[in-house]
Structures are given as structure tokens and as C-alpha cells.
Design an enzyme around this catalytic site. Structure first.
Site, mmCIF file in Angstrom:
data_model
loop_
_atom_site.group_PDB
_atom_site.id
_atom_site.type_symbol
_atom_site.label_atom_id
_atom_site.label_comp_id
_atom_site.label_asym_id
_atom_site.label_seq_id
_atom_site.Cartn_x
_atom_site.Cartn_y
_atom_site.Cartn_z
ATOM 1 N NE ARG A 112 6.027 -16.048 28.754
ATOM 2 C CZ ARG A 112 5.520 -14.916 29.219
ATOM 3 N NH1 ARG A 112 4.215 -14.708 29.145
ATOM 4 N NH2 ARG A 112 6.280 -13.992 29.770
ATOM 5 C CG HIS A 119 -1.208 -22.189 22.480
ATOM 6 N ND1 HIS A 119 -0.203 -21.910 23.358
ATOM 7 C CD2 HIS A 119 -2.274 -22.533 23.237
ATOM 8 C CE1 HIS A 119 -0.636 -22.089 24.601
ATOM 9 N NE2 HIS A 119 -1.879 -22.471 24.543
ATOM 10 C CG ASP A 143 -0.751 -14.628 29.954
ATOM 11 O OD1 ASP A 143 -1.542 -13.779 29.526
ATOM 12 O OD2 ASP A 143 0.395 -14.354 30.340
ATOM 13 C CE1 TYR A 147 0.692 -15.178 26.787
ATOM 14 C CE2 TYR A 147 0.795 -17.515 26.259
ATOM 15 C CZ TYR A 147 0.979 -16.475 27.146
ATOM 16 O OH TYR A 147 1.459 -16.733 28.404
ATOM 17 C CD GLU A 176 -1.748 -13.744 33.485
ATOM 18 O OE1 GLU A 176 -1.163 -14.805 33.471
ATOM 19 O OE2 GLU A 176 -2.385 -13.310 32.507
ATOM 20 C CD GLU A 233 4.260 -18.931 34.952
ATOM 21 O OE1 GLU A 233 4.694 -18.144 35.786
ATOM 22 O OE2 GLU A 233 4.908 -19.326 33.959
ATOM 23 C CG ASP A 290 0.826 -19.890 29.595
ATOM 24 O OD1 ASP A 290 0.198 -19.660 30.641
ATOM 25 O OD2 ASP A 290 1.761 -19.164 29.206
#
Length: 705
Positions: free
Chosen positions: A302, A346, A82, A300, A9, A86, A84
Site C-alpha cells: 500500500r 515509503h 503496518d 509493503y 496484525e 491505519e 501507514d
């Protein structure tokens, strides 16, 4: 030469990964999302099973063209966004745009940017997880249904430009409900009695608090009850009735999740949730570290999981044994249970390399990066350490049938507290107690009675709001910071010092939402919707069915609101000042603008004169004698400067005090460094004298960030 094209990203992430992988891999950034629902249209076809209409985001055309060209030249395309919902959705959009088969192994994911983690992900590419994409798509469509259909009603009925949101509306309601609790709170009187006692032949006092009698606790409701108890005490003797000694263990906290990091960074460093996530992103994506190159320093950021890898755990235990000794390392590695519904694939937020101590790389980091990295490093290492042991003593002291209690504690073994100190809620009740024996008579030094009133619940801070959102299952780790920023930017909520309170506009919007869209602002309903989104992610529910079920009951609410809500006028009476307008002579008023409060002429539109609202301190500039005023940086951080700027460039981050340094006569400033207490510090570099400032309030005086 065969090449593999890896898409991430951000440019920072691309730079770090590119250096780790070498020349056989081409790593480029999509610069975040590449497609989304259009801003100027509804973008969801309700009649066609809520089909979303995706368009290329404005300004991303050239980026997509460059990615397409590189994809055609490459032997393989791997999507490394990423790990997740999103990130999965971004990979899905990229696959569609670049002609990559989403059902073939084209997706790699890693939770830390280290060479081992990335190389391992390259060995295990997978197909795009459509359930994960559907979950994100359902969230996006639900948010669009709520936002784009309620907002126009608010525009027409209240004010143009307002917005409603599926989660932001719940947040505003929580803050409004808390404000209503505060406003409706009726204080109740109560009294306390404290005895300052000492042993015979000793001058060292300790405190014991009135508890009740042998039957139990007694609440003292008024002065008369208090005086009656004191009368009964004055003629008696304070005799030790019971001494109970014991050991108490304090256990380390688990490594950080997103919400706990946001809360601790706010409490310990004063960072807003938005600032914390911005710094954490930098630490995750990679920073140039002297002697190490560009490396990602944390996993990460989040996540709602407290799980850590075996390798990271082993590394932490080696550090603990080496730096602190075997007694600081528990026999078996500590495991922590994540909350229900957490993403167990995660990891928690931890250092990628525990061997890199924060102090060893301080010179390569910005101050805010160093502080946040140190907080994360300390929390992780401490989470794998032995528990602390406290020696505690509880004493019951009797006087004429009344019981006073005193509690004391001291550290017997620091354990994890050697790395990550914690405040105990009971510490305020603890006092230093001398060695006492049962039936020992104590001397009364002083008896103090004090009137108190019960306090209303406190307003939310960003930290306590994040905690409430997490406890109630509202939103996800990635959404806490943007939600809080949104409600503040929309002027529904404002910061008062560090507290969050609703504005008049926020109250009006919340009243309408609470009356006509009860499910949208209902905490339980919102939490249940979050659980359904998790079910979609797990492949247990179809996203269209979840959205359809919501809309079937939402559509009638929309119709009713449109028909029944009358036009609402919000009239805010401006505060009149004693400052005269320089152009027309009227007394200027205080108004609120995008960048805070300012002075404006009430004669608008005939007179359009405005000027900044200066908050002046009753302190003179040490350089020129002018007044010191409160200023703010472009990012809103408060500082103090001379009113005669730019002729005089004096400035200070800490608030200047009236008091002069007793040693050298220079200006002193108020400082509230954590762990050191409130102090006055001399500004003279050659003096640096410090004086305790006991009456100061850290929550009022520290900078708003």
C-alpha cells in the site's frame, strides 16, 4: 531470559518475523483492528468536539487478554503494525489497551519483511506518531458522520439497508455520470480511405491512410465527400513526396505503486483490485519457499511512492549487467518522481530480494502468487534498464494534391522491453514499410473506403476507475479495492462482463445524493478533503477543526434532505421467461439475488418455487452428449460444465466451441492467453492442436474473476 514482545496484525506476518528474529523475541498477531466505533450506535459525540467512542471489536476480547498477559511478562513491548495511517492507528489502540506509553519509543516500522529491515527497525524505535493517528481518526469520524447520518434517510425514503459513504458516493456518481454520457451520446458519421500500395516489381503491400491535402488534415463527413475525393485520386498517381526517418526512444515505467499494480494486474492477469491486494498481502507477509524458508517476497503493497532504496537499486543493476549485459544498464541509476503528496518515506512495490527470480521459486508458489510476483519483479527490473530504441519512418504520399500518410517502426534495441514489453498506442497505426525514396511512383493495389461513427466514452473497468480515482486525488491506495467491492456489494454498481455500470438502485441513490448532498459527491471537494487529511498527518492542521468545518455546512444539508425528500418506490419489472413453474404453471421470471440471477415464480407468496437460471451453450458434452452450461465457483469465477452433473463431471475453465478439432475430431475450447491472441485449442492431451480465432473478443469471452 529477557524478552521483547512484538505485535503485528496477521498470523502470517507473525510467523515470518518470528522465524527471522529467534527465541529472544515473542511475536504475536492482533488479528487486525482491536477497537473501533460501535456498529449499533452513532459513536461520535458531536457536542464534545466530535469525541469518538471506541469499543473492543466483538470477538477480540480473548485476543486482547492474551496480548495483555504476554505484555506483562515481557521486558519490552514493540508495536510493529503496518507502516501507514491505519497501521499507526492500530498501534495507538494497542498501546492504550496494553498500558504502553505512546510517547516513549514503542513503535517500529519496516516496509519489507527481511531480516535486515526488521533488525534496523529494532535499532530505531520511535514514539507513536499522533499526527498520523489524528489523520486516521479524522477520516474515521468523517466517514461515520456521512454514513450514519445519510444512510437512515435513504432507509426511510427508499429502501431499508441502503448506505451512503463519503468516498463510495463519489465513486457511484462517477459511474453514473459516465453512463449518462453514454446514453446521451449522439454518434457522428465520418469516413476513412486506405490505399494498399506496393513498389514497382514488388508484391509486398503496405497501407497508407488518407490525411488531407497540402493545407492540412481533411475530415471526411459523409459518403458524397468520400466519393469526390476518390474520383480525384483514381486518375492520378501515388508518388512519394517525403520520407522522414528517425529514432524514437521508449522509456521504462517506474516500479509499481498500489494503483499502477492494480491496473496492470487487471489488464495483464484479469485480477480484480480485491484479488490483487489479497495476493500482494500474501507475498508481503511471507511464504514458505523451498531453500529459503519463510520470507516476504515484496515490499509493503500500500504505497503511492515510486522511490526505491539504494541497496535495491544496486542489486537490480547487478542483475541487469549479469543477465543482459552492460548496454542494457544505464550509466546513471534511474530515479522516478512520485506524484505530488505521495508518502516519500515509503518505497515503491518491489521484490525484497531481486536475486530471487520468479521462475526459480515457481514450485513454492500458487499460480496466482507466481503470476503477480513475476509481474512485480519484471516491472521493477525493467524500471532500472536502458530505454528501448525504435527505428521509425514517416512517409507522405501525394496523389492529385491529396496526401496519404504511412508510418512504420521496428525495434532497433530492446532495452527494458527485453523484460517488460509494453503496448504503444501508436502501434496500431504502424505498418511495415519497404525502403522508399522521394519522387518514387507506387502502384495502387486496392483503394478501400469505410464508413465509421464516433463512439461514446467507454464504461469504467476496475482498472480505469482506479486510474481516475488516483488522478483526481480521491481516496488513498489502501481504499481503492474496498470501495469498489462496497459499491458492487451494495448493488449500486454491477459488472457487465468487465465493465462497471450503475443499477437502477444506484441511479436513484445517486440522484438524491447529487441533489441534496452536492459537496459529498463533488470530486473536487472530496479531493480537497483528502489534502486536508494529509495536512493533519503533517501536523499542519488540527483534526477537530477540519471535521467541525465540514459538519457546519453538512448539518443543514441533512435537515433539508430529511424534510424535502419524498418516499421513493423502486419498481423493477422482472423479465418473463417461457419456462413454466413446475408447481403452479405460471411463466417464471428472472430475479436478482445475492448470488446473481435466478428463476422465480411470479405467484409469490402463494407459490414460492424458485430454481437456478441455467445459461446453456449450443455445445454438447464430449463425454455424455448432454448440454454444456455456464457455472460459477463459490468465489464467482466462471467455468463450463455438463448439465448432467454429478452423473457426468466434465468441466472446463475455457469456453467450449462448436468447432471440432480438424486433426482428431475432439472438442476445442476458446482461449485468450495474453500475447498469443484468440485461439481454439484441442482438449485432447495427445493432440493440443491450435487454430487462430480472429473474430473472438477477449473482453467478452475471458473469465470474470
Amino acid at each position: 531470559m529477557a524478552s521483547t514482545f512484538v505485535i503485528v496484525e496477521s498470523p502470517a506476518k507473525a510467523k515470518t518475523i518470528g522465524k527471522l528474529l529467534g527465541k529472544k523475541y515473542i511475536v504475536e498477531a492482533s488479528m487486525g483492528h482491536v477497537r473501533d466505533l460501535p456498529k449499533s450506535q452513532f459513536g461520535v459525540d458531536i457536542e464534545k468536539n466530535f469525541l469518538p467512542k471506541y469499543i473492543t471489536i466483538r470477538g477480540k476480547g480473548q485476543i486482547i487478554d492474551n496480548l495483555k498477559k504476554q505484555a506483562k511478562k515481557s521486558d519490552k513491548v514493540l508495536l510493529a503494525t503496518d507502516p501507514d495511517r491505519e497501521g499507526e492507528a492500530i498501534s495507538w489502540h494497542l498501546a492504550n489497551l496494553l498500558g504502553v506509553d505512546e510517547d516513549k519509543p514503542c513503535r517500529i516500522e519496516f516496509h519489507e519483511i527481511t531480516k535486515n529491515a526488521i533488525l534496523d527497525s529494532l535499532k530505531h524505535p520511535r514514539a507513536i506518531n499522533k499526527s498520523l493517528v489524528d489523520s486516521q481518526q479524522a477520516r474515521r469520524v468523517l466517514d461515520r458522520l456521512v454514513g450514519y447520518q445519510i444512510s437512515p434517510i435513504l432507509w426511510r425514503k427508499i429502501k431499508w439497508g441502503l448506505s451512503a459513504g463519503r468516498v463510495q458516493s463519489v465513486v457511484v456518481k462517477l459511474i453514473c455520470d459516465r453512463e449518462n454520457e453514454i446514453l446521451s451520446f449522439v454518434p457522428e458519421e465520418y469516413w476513412s480511405i486506405t490505399a494498399k500500395l506496393n513498389k514497382a516489381n514488388s508484391r509486398e503491400n503496405f497501407e497508407a491512410r488518407f490525411h488531407g491535402d497540402e493545407k492540412g488534415k481533411i475530415q471526411i463527413n459523409n459518403k458524397e465527400e468520400c466519393e469526390n475525393i476518390i474520383k480525384g485520386i483514381k486518375n492520378g498517381q501515388f508518388v512519394v513526396k517525403k520520407v522522414k526517418k528517425s529514432e524514437k526512444k521508449r522509456y521504462p515505467s517506474p516500479p509499481f505503486t498500489t494503483s499502477s499494480l492494480q491496473q496492470e494486474a487487471y489488464k495483464n492477469l484479469g485480477y480484480s483490485t480485491k484479488r490483487t491486494m489479497m495476493i500482494a498481502q500474501q507475498l508481503y507477509e511471507g511464504i514458505e519457499i523451498k531453500g529459503h524458508g519463510t520470507i516476504g517476497l515484496i515490499t509493503y503493497m500500500r504505497t503511492d511512492s515510486t522511490k526505491i532504496s539504494d541497496e535495491a537499486q544496486s542489486q537490480a543493476r547487478e542483475i541487469i549487467e549479469k543477465e543482459y549485459g552492460k548496454k542494457y544498464m544505464p550509466e546513471t541509476p534511474k530515479q522516478y518522481k512520485s506524484k505530488k503528496g505521495a508518502q516519500e518515506a515509503h518505497e515503491a512495490i518491489r521484490p525484497t530480494y531481486s536475486t530471487i527470480h520468479p521462475d526459480s521459486i515457481k514450485g513454492s508458489l500458487k499460480d496466482e502468487q507466481y503470476k503477480l510476483y513475476k509481474l512485480i519483479w519484471n516491472r521493477f527490473i525493467s524500471s532500472q534498464m536502458s530505454e528501448a530504441v525504435m527505428d521509425t519512418v514517416a512517409v507522405d504520399i501525394e496523389n492529385n494534391g491529396y496526401i496519404f500518410k504511412a508510418n512504420g517502426s521496428k525495434v532497433k534495441f530492446q532495452g527494458f522491453m527485453a523484460v517488460y514489453a509494453v503496448a504503444d498506442e501508436e502501434d496500431e497505426e504502424n505498418t511495415n514499410i519497404p525502403e522508399l525514396t522521394e519522387n518514387e511512383t507506387l502502384k495502387l493495389k486496392k483503394l478501400e473506403d469505410k464508413q465509421h461513427f464516433t463512439q461514446p466514452p467507454p464504461r469504467y473497468t476496475e482498472a480505469t476507475l482506479v486510474k481516475t480515482l488516483e488522478e483526481n486525488g480521491i481516496g488513498r491506495p489502501s481504499t481503492y479495492a474496498p470501495i469498489i467491492s462496497t459499491v458492487i456489494d451494495r448493488n449500486y454498481v454491477e459488472r457487465e462482463k468487465k465493465n462497471l455500470r450503475p443499477t437502477e438502485l444506484g441511479r436513484v441513490v445517486n440522484d438524491i445524493m447529487s441533489q441534496y448532498f452536492t459537496r459529498v459527491v463533488n470530486v473536487e471537494f472530496t479531493a480537497d478533503m483528502e489534502r486536508q487529511l494529509d495536512d493533519i498527518e503533517e501536523g499542519e492542521k488540527e483534526w477537530v477543526h477540519v471535521v467541525e468545518e465540514f459538519y457546519d455546512s453538512f448539518a443543514p444539508e441533512l435537515k433539508q434532505a430529511e424534510e424535502e425528500i419524498d418516499k421513493i418506490m423502486i419498481v423493477e419489472e422482472p423479465e418473463v421467461t417461457d419456462i413454466k413453474c413446475e408447481k403452479c404453471g405460471r411463466f417464471m421470471v428472472i430475479k436478482k439475488g445475492r448470488f446473481g440471477k435466478f428463476l422465480a415464480c411470479p405467484g409469490y407468496p402463494e407459490c414460492k418455487h424458485t430454481k437456478p437460471l441455467l445459461e446453456e451453450l449450443d455445445v454438447s458434452c464430449p463425454r455424455c452428449g448432454g448440454n454444456i452450461i455456464v457455472r460459477r465457483t463459490k468465489k464467482g469465477r466462471k467455468f463450463y460444465g455438463c448439465k448432467n452433473y454429478p452423473a457426468c463431471n466434465f468441466m472446463s475453465w475455457d469456453e467450449p466451441a462448436k468447432e471440432k478439432c480438424p486433426k482428431c475430431g475432439s472438442m476445442m475450447v476458446k482461449n485468450f492467453a495474453k500475447g498469443k491472441g484468440a485461439r481454439l485449442i484441442c482438449l485432447d492431451e495427445n493432440c493440443k492442436n491450435e487454430i487462430p480465432l480472429e473474430s473472438a473478443k477477449t473482453d467478452e469471452e475471458s473469465n470474470d474473476l
